[in-house]
Design an enzyme around this catalytic site. Structure first.
Site, PDB file in Angstrom:
ATOM      1  N   TYR A  33       0.832  -1.207   0.000  1.00  0.00           N
ATOM      2  CA  TYR A  33       0.000   0.000   0.000  1.00  0.00           C
ATOM      3  C   TYR A  33       0.860   1.247   0.000  1.00  0.00           C
ATOM      4  O   TYR A  33       2.066   1.210   0.242  1.00  0.00           O
ATOM      5  CB  TYR A  33      -0.939   0.002   1.205  1.00  0.00           C
ATOM      6  N   LYS A 150       6.597  -2.000   1.772  1.00  0.00           N
ATOM      7  CA  LYS A 150       5.425  -1.410   2.451  1.00  0.00           C
ATOM      8  C   LYS A 150       4.214  -2.334   2.296  1.00  0.00           C
ATOM      9  O   LYS A 150       3.327  -2.116   1.458  1.00  0.00           O
ATOM     10  CB  LYS A 150       5.130  -0.017   1.902  1.00  0.00           C
ATOM     11  N   GLU A 182      12.333   2.353  14.052  1.00  0.00           N
ATOM     12  CA  GLU A 182      11.445   3.442  13.624  1.00  0.00           C
ATOM     13  C   GLU A 182      10.209   3.459  14.503  1.00  0.00           C
ATOM     14  O   GLU A 182      10.043   2.631  15.400  1.00  0.00           O
ATOM     15  CB  GLU A 182      11.051   3.259  12.160  1.00  0.00           C
ATOM     16  N   LEU A 206      11.314   1.210   6.915  1.00  0.00           N
ATOM     17  CA  LEU A 206      10.666   1.646   5.685  1.00  0.00           C
ATOM     18  C   LEU A 206      11.446   2.819   5.100  1.00  0.00           C
ATOM     19  O   LEU A 206      11.872   3.714   5.827  1.00  0.00           O
ATOM     20  CB  LEU A 206       9.225   2.072   5.967  1.00  0.00           C
TER      21      LEU A 206
END
Length: 286
Positions: A33, A150, A182, A206
């Site tokens: 996505y 992702k 993260e 990411l």
């Protein structure tokens, strides 16, 4: 008026939108996505999001939907049909819906599923947390090893958000082997002695589109950027901390695990980067 969504070539009222119960996104989280921000009715960092989408599809050997080259037009059409001035467009591609459930990938005759929908968020750029900052906690990173893709496998991130909420915080920073990876849905940064420190790119995080833009703007503004891992202990000693994402842009972090960062108030580096990012992104919106 009902929200209009896009499903496999059709623009539909949201209550009429359907995907198969055999869709692999539903059964296996076999999907990827992207989320693109909208400011002033224009798409922010659109090219970066589409480049990352193609990379995610390639890394999973997932066929691209036939409409991939038309995504800019589809995004703009959804913005227009839903009257989005500020908000987000969510896009999801899955490996499609074969006739039954099977761990093996389906054949070439099964077409990918493509879904897009909008979320109107008035005041997105004027988030009051930019002035107050957010509080985060640290948690163990239990996600799979390819966080650079992702995917829709977001349960660990959702659990992390809930852990933060139960602790009276706004978000969580995930830690692996003693080092911050993260946030649950954002990239993490600290500032020490004027130097911006954030984890280097790799499979562990990411490759944030907002991250890339913010670091580029920081360097253009003659700020020093160091891409390396850091610990929670280092973060506690930092002058500032902040996060970046497509939905929050640049947001200061004022507390980690109940301990104030710096003065316990948003710092000048995060504030300046947010200002630059919003200004430049509005100019470049499509």
């Amino acid at each position: 008026m009902s929200r209009i969504v896009y499903v496999n070539g059709e623009y539909l009222p949201e209550e009429e939108a359907r995907v198969s119960v055999f869709d692999r996104g539903f059964l296996f989280a076999d999907g990827v996505y992207e989320v693109t921000s909208v400011l002033g009715g224009k798409l922010i960092d659109f090219d970066g999001h589409m480049k990352r989408l193609r990379r995610s599809l390639g890394e999973l050997d997932m066929p691209a939907p036939e409409a991939l080259d038309d995504l800019l037009e589809i995004h703009r059409e959804l913005v227009a049909r839903n009257g989005i001035e500020e908000g987000l467009i969510y896009l999801q591609v899955t490996r499609g819906a074969p006739a039954d459930r099977d761990f093996a990938f389906p054949g070439a005759d099964v077409k990918p599923t493509l879904v897009l929908f909008t979320q109107s968020k008035r005041g997105l750029a004027d988030n009051p947390q930019a002035a107050t900052g957010i509080k985060v906690i640290s948690i163990e990173d239990i996600r799979w090893g390819r966080r650079d893709i992702k995917t829709v496998q977001l349960l660990p991130s959702s659990l992390g958000k809930m852990m933060a909420k139960k602790a009276g915080a706004d978000d969580a920073w995930m830690v692996e082997d003693g080092q911050v990876t993260e946030g649950t849905s954002n990239n993490a940064y600290i500032v020490k002695g004027g130097k911006i420190i954030t984890r280097q790119l790799g499979n562990e995080i990411l490759h944030g589109i907002t991250r890339a833009a913010v670091l580029r703007f920081a360097r253009e503004a003659q700020m020093v950027v160091e891409e390396r891992a850091f610990t929670i202990a280092e973060a506690h000693e930092a002058d500032e901390a902040f996060i970046t994402s497509a939905s929050t842009f640049v947001l200061p972090v004022v507390s980690i695990d109940g301990q104030a960062v710096g003065t316990g108030k948003p710092g000048p580096v995060a504030a300046r980067l947010r200002e630059i990012y919003l200004d430049e992104s509005r100019k470049a919106g499509v």
